[in-house]
Write a protein that holds these residues in place. Structure first.
Motif, PDB file in Angstrom:
ATOM      1  N   UNK A   1     -16.312   1.973  -0.191  1.00 35.16           N
ATOM      2  CA  UNK A   1     -15.698   3.225   0.249  1.00 35.16           C
ATOM      3  C   UNK A   1     -14.585   2.962   1.271  1.00 35.16           C
ATOM      4  N   UNK A   2     -13.535   3.767   1.135  1.00 34.90           N
ATOM      5  CA  UNK A   2     -12.351   3.694   1.996  1.00 34.90           C
ATOM      6  C   UNK A   2     -11.738   2.289   2.020  1.00 34.90           C
ATOM      7  N   UNK A   3     -11.638   1.718   0.833  1.00 35.21           N
ATOM      8  CA  UNK A   3     -10.919   0.454   0.717  1.00 35.21           C
ATOM      9  C   UNK A   3      -9.427   0.745   0.658  1.00 35.21           C
ATOM     10  N   UNK A   4      -8.655   0.104   1.491  1.00 33.45           N
ATOM     11  CA  UNK A   4      -7.215   0.332   1.514  1.00 33.45           C
ATOM     12  C   UNK A   4      -6.579  -0.164   0.229  1.00 33.45           C
ATOM     13  N   UNK A   5      -5.418   0.384  -0.138  1.00 31.99           N
ATOM     14  CA  UNK A   5      -4.736  -0.069  -1.361  1.00 31.99           C
ATOM     15  C   UNK A   5      -4.536  -1.577  -1.376  1.00 31.99           C
ATOM     16  N   UNK A   6      -4.890  -2.197  -2.496  1.00 32.76           N
ATOM     17  CA  UNK A   6      -4.766  -3.645  -2.639  1.00 32.76           C
ATOM     18  C   UNK A   6      -4.555  -3.979  -4.111  1.00 32.76           C
ATOM     19  N   UNK A   7      -4.636  -5.253  -4.442  1.00 30.70           N
ATOM     20  CA  UNK A   7      -4.400  -5.687  -5.820  1.00 30.70           C
ATOM     21  C   UNK A   7      -5.478  -5.185  -6.765  1.00 30.70           C
TER      22      UNK A   7
ATOM     23  N   UNK B   1     -11.988   6.164  -2.500  1.00 33.23           N
ATOM     24  CA  UNK B   1     -12.306   7.366  -1.733  1.00 33.23           C
ATOM     25  C   UNK B   1     -13.563   7.156  -0.902  1.00 33.23           C
ATOM     26  N   UNK B   2     -14.141   8.244  -0.412  1.00 33.66           N
ATOM     27  CA  UNK B   2     -15.309   8.157   0.458  1.00 33.66           C
ATOM     28  C   UNK B   2     -16.564   7.722  -0.274  1.00 33.66           C
ATOM     29  N   UNK B   3     -16.531   7.705  -1.600  1.00 36.04           N
ATOM     30  CA  UNK B   3     -17.673   7.247  -2.397  1.00 36.04           C
ATOM     31  C   UNK B   3     -17.431   5.895  -3.051  1.00 36.04           C
ATOM     32  N   UNK B   4     -16.312   5.282  -2.703  1.00 33.89           N
ATOM     33  CA  UNK B   4     -16.005   3.969  -3.258  1.00 33.89           C
ATOM     34  C   UNK B   4     -15.446   4.016  -4.671  1.00 33.89           C
ATOM     35  N   UNK B   5     -14.944   5.153  -5.100  1.00 33.38           N
ATOM     36  CA  UNK B   5     -14.388   5.280  -6.451  1.00 33.38           C
ATOM     37  C   UNK B   5     -12.883   5.009  -6.447  1.00 33.38           C
ATOM     38  N   UNK B   6     -12.389   4.463  -7.543  1.00 32.98           N
ATOM     39  CA  UNK B   6     -10.970   4.124  -7.647  1.00 32.98           C
ATOM     40  C   UNK B   6     -10.110   5.379  -7.505  1.00 32.98           C
ATOM     41  N   UNK B   7      -9.147   5.329  -6.594  1.00 32.47           N
ATOM     42  CA  UNK B   7      -8.320   6.495  -6.304  1.00 32.47           C
ATOM     43  C   UNK B   7      -7.126   6.607  -7.257  1.00 32.47           C
ATOM     44  N   UNK B   8      -6.708   5.489  -7.826  1.00 29.73           N
ATOM     45  CA  UNK B   8      -5.574   5.490  -8.751  1.00 29.73           C
ATOM     46  C   UNK B   8      -5.836   6.410  -9.943  1.00 29.73           C
ATOM     47  N   UNK B   9      -6.949   6.209 -10.614  1.00 34.14           N
ATOM     48  CA  UNK B   9      -7.234   7.014 -11.808  1.00 34.14           C
ATOM     49  C   UNK B   9      -7.514   8.473 -11.439  1.00 34.14           C
ATOM     50  N   UNK B  10      -8.083   8.704 -10.270  1.00 33.42           N
ATOM     51  CA  UNK B  10      -8.336  10.084  -9.849  1.00 33.42           C
ATOM     52  C   UNK B  10      -7.023  10.844  -9.622  1.00 33.42           C
ATOM     53  N   UNK B  11      -6.068  10.212  -8.944  1.00 32.27           N
ATOM     54  CA  UNK B  11      -4.805  10.880  -8.625  1.00 32.27           C
ATOM     55  C   UNK B  11      -4.033  11.200  -9.902  1.00 32.27           C
TER      56      UNK B  11
ATOM     57  N   UNK C   1      -5.087   7.623   5.930  1.00 30.36           N
ATOM     58  CA  UNK C   1      -3.990   8.507   5.508  1.00 30.36           C
ATOM     59  C   UNK C   1      -3.617   8.392   4.036  1.00 30.36           C
ATOM     60  N   UNK C   2      -3.926   7.263   3.390  1.00 33.08           N
ATOM     61  CA  UNK C   2      -3.561   7.125   1.978  1.00 33.08           C
ATOM     62  C   UNK C   2      -4.272   8.148   1.091  1.00 33.08           C
ATOM     63  N   UNK C   3      -5.444   8.632   1.536  1.00 27.87           N
ATOM     64  CA  UNK C   3      -6.157   9.626   0.726  1.00 27.87           C
ATOM     65  C   UNK C   3      -5.396  10.945   0.651  1.00 27.87           C
ATOM     66  N   UNK C   4      -4.570  11.231   1.643  1.00 25.07           N
ATOM     67  CA  UNK C   4      -3.737  12.426   1.643  1.00 25.07           C
ATOM     68  C   UNK C   4      -2.340  12.139   1.114  1.00 25.07           C
TER      69      UNK C   4
END
Length: 315
Positions: free
Chosen positions: A87-93, A100-110, A281-284
């Motif tokens: 959870x809340x892993x910053x953008x990386x490779x 996000x807060x549950x450790x899910x990939x934010x790329x596919x969600x956005x 801040x990346x989540x927003x």
């Protein structure tokens, strides 16, 4: 200059200088022809506006890329798994937009949320346009219905739309279909009012009076004599509706009144990030930048299309 001077100047006889034009009845009856094309002129006028073309390309690129983004992503949205360790892993490779807060990939969600928001806006815009045009034409042309439709318009418009959406969300539910239908049911007002005002301007023009005297059907007068003059206004309202719908959906979802949490949208992602965007801040940032790009680019491109559709801007 007389004939003799012309003969001397050009070295030809009168018969060689002048010849009678042949008369052809068929040619004489032909009317003037122009290769003017309304939609061709619309395209040319729009392409002259380079900033608007760039905005249109950016909007289309975002929408098309939202489909490719899910293909090239390392994780599938339909198979997102909760992993509190990530959870809340910053953008990386590994996670290009972080987690996000549950450790899910934010790329596919956005990018999946981008698809949902644009599809909802397009459906609502088309629905509002169709309903608003039909009601507006009837409202403005048939005088006996003017009072009734005006009272209905005043009854609906005097209550803030967010109250309607709140009642629908609490009493009926939250889903893509419910939100699309409810936003269309209460969003046709502006389109209908603009169409009605223009119909009143055109309905008593001379050509329409002649059409009625000749027994032309009302439906044909509306579709052939009046509707073409409303194209630019209709497109303007249509293009303004799409960014407006995306913004309104984001607001509703931020308040918890939008789509179901199982149908993510950009508004839901913004709502979910409100509790921890100061620390992460990346989540927003990612959903907010996409909302801003989509609304701004489509609004500017839509305004240019509406101007290009205005016959007064055609040469």
């Amino acid at each position: 200059m007389d004939t003799k001077e012309l003969e001397k100047k050009y070295g030809k006889t009168e018969s060689e200088l002048f010849s009678f034009a042949e008369y052809h009845p068929e040619e004489a009856e032909k009317t003037g022809y122009s290769n003017y094309s309304y939609w061709g002129s619309v395209v040319r006028n729009f392409l002259k506006n380079k900033p608007a073309v760039i905005m249109c390309v950016i909007f289309l690129a975002i929408f098309i890329f939202s489909f490719f983004a899910l293909k090239i992503g390392k994780y599938d949205y339909t198979d997102l798994r909760v992993d509190n360790k990530l959870k809340f892993t910053s953008p990386n490779a590994e996670f290009w937009f972080g987690t996000d807060n549950l450790g899910r990939d934010y790329w596919c969600q956005v990018w999946y949320a981008t698809q949902i928001s644009i599809k909802l806006a397009a459906v609502v815009a088309v629905g509002e346009a169709v309903l608003g045009i039909i009601i507006g034409l009837i409202w403005g042309y048939i005088r006996s219905l003017d009072r009734i439709i005006t009272e209905i318009y005043n009854l609906i418009s005097n209550v803030p739309m967010i109250i309607y959406m709140t009642l629908i969300a609490l009493m009926i539910g939250q889903s893509f279909f419910i939100m699309a239908v409810s936003m269309t049911a209460f969003g046709w007002l502006n389109m209908a009012r603009n169409v009605r005002n223009l119909v009143i301007m055109y309905r008593d023009r001379e050509y329409n009076l002649v059409s009625r005297c000749l027994g032309t059907k009302v439906s044909r007068i509306l579709t052939k004599n009046i509707l073409p003059y409303l194209v630019s206004v209709i497109i303007m309202r249509l293009t303004m509706s799409i960014p407006g719908t995306i913004g309104f959906e984001s607001t509703l979802s931020y308040l918890g009144l939008g789509l179901d949490v199982n149908t993510p949208s950009l508004g839901i992602l913004l709502r979910n990030s409100r509790s921890y965007f100061l620390d992460y801040p990346y989540t927003l940032f990612f959903p907010a930048i996409i909302v801003s790009l989509v609304t701004i680019t489509f609004y500017l491109a839509g305004s240019a299309v509406a101007d290009a559709c205005d016959p007064r801007n055609h040469v």
